[in-house]
Enzyme design. Sequence first.
Site, PDB file in Angstrom:
ATOM      1  N   SER A  63     -13.025   5.342 -17.324  1.00  0.00           N
ATOM      2  CA  SER A  63     -12.681   4.017 -17.872  1.00  0.00           C
ATOM      3  C   SER A  63     -13.692   2.922 -17.565  1.00  0.00           C
ATOM      4  CB  SER A  63     -11.303   3.582 -17.372  1.00  0.00           C
ATOM      5  OG  SER A  63     -10.285   4.264 -18.066  1.00  0.00           O
ATOM      6  N   LYS A  66     -14.955   0.989 -20.416  1.00  0.00           N
ATOM      7  CA  LYS A  66     -14.346  -0.234 -20.950  1.00  0.00           C
ATOM      8  C   LYS A  66     -15.153  -1.491 -20.643  1.00  0.00           C
ATOM      9  CE  LYS A  66      -9.552   1.493 -20.933  1.00  0.00           C
ATOM     10  NZ  LYS A  66      -9.572   2.751 -20.161  1.00  0.00           N
ATOM     11  N   SER A 123      -6.394  -1.263 -17.168  1.00  0.00           N
ATOM     12  CA  SER A 123      -7.226  -0.204 -17.753  1.00  0.00           C
ATOM     13  C   SER A 123      -6.498   0.542 -18.866  1.00  0.00           C
ATOM     14  CB  SER A 123      -7.679   0.789 -16.680  1.00  0.00           C
ATOM     15  OG  SER A 123      -8.735   1.594 -17.158  1.00  0.00           O
TER      16      SER A 123
END
Length: 388
Positions: A63, A66, A123
């Site tokens: 993640s 991101k 997240s």
Amino acid sequence: MHAKQLICLLLSITFLFTINIYAETDSSKSLQELPAKSYFLMEMSTGQVLKENNADEKMPPASITKIMTMLLLMERIDVGEISIDDMVNTSEHANSMGGTQIWLEIGEQMSVADLLKAIAVNSANDAAVAIAEYIAGTEDQFAELMNQRAEELGMKNTHFCNASGLDADGHLSTARDIAIMSKELLKHPTITKYTSIYMDSLRGGKTELVNTNKMVRFYEGCNGLKTGTTDDAGSCLSCTVVRDGMTLIAVSMGSANSKDRFNTCRSLLDYGFSSWSLVTPEIEDIEKHSINIINGQKDTAQVETDSDNCAMLLPKGSASKIEKKIEMEESIEAPVEKGRCVGKISYMLNDEEISSQNLIVTEDVPNINFSFTLLSIIKNFFCGIKIE
């Protein structure tokens, strides 16, 4: 047990667990023994690399991906292309995301601000995909934008396949590249209003958010930036901290568990702040003086440094040893263009140049011509006439 009581109990357990993580951290441990497959430590304003290990090894970024998703969004918000008040409609594809999510329903509308909060704090994969589709139409088209931006930033070993960071063949990055995009995201100051949140909620308090980056709560000055965990990637973290005007970016990839990624970044950051300081020399009057002009319509021109900021990253305790060396031409021939470099200021440490600033002319100075000479003669003539 009521839901709120359960949440409080879980948060208390998290608090005790996190304290235990940091209690077990040995800040004196050799940086070569850190529990991560790769890591990278950089000071933001200078871009100076302080520590690295396997920093160019391609690995699944989870993640931490991101960060690029948020960067593309912030760039569009800052130019007015997108508003944080815009409402985003949830597609079937966004709804289908697994992993961490805020359980967006098909057709549910949520503001850009709330989706950004869900991405930065929780997240949320579904929120990331909803934003991707809002910007580019489809997640695949958004991934193309991600790769284009990565190439522009010089992220040579990165390829994105999606906006969330879920494991996918060919979805790879490196600790160095993650630091590069982290640095770029921090150029949008509003982002830290989201990434520094420890606890918040959505849907009028119905959806609780707790930051997956525990450093935000337990490490002084931490304002972000993003965690990541998948089966292929292990536990990853890009951690940004501001202290005494200095911003450090620490990246940890491929740790066995969450505890190890936090300990890796904490050790890197402890080293950085204990060993280095950011120093900005003052610009003295001697550096704001004039240079003689030969055959110009002015005899002198103002000179100044080409930048107001000459921040230097120095080992702690060495700032008093900095010496300044000024080199500048005594005179220059007209015509002179504004911005012309006529010298430089060098900042020396142990007889080695560690930084410099150019000295430039601040104005245009044309050379002497017939019209200027004639006007000067007429002016001097009339100024010399006495009126009785």
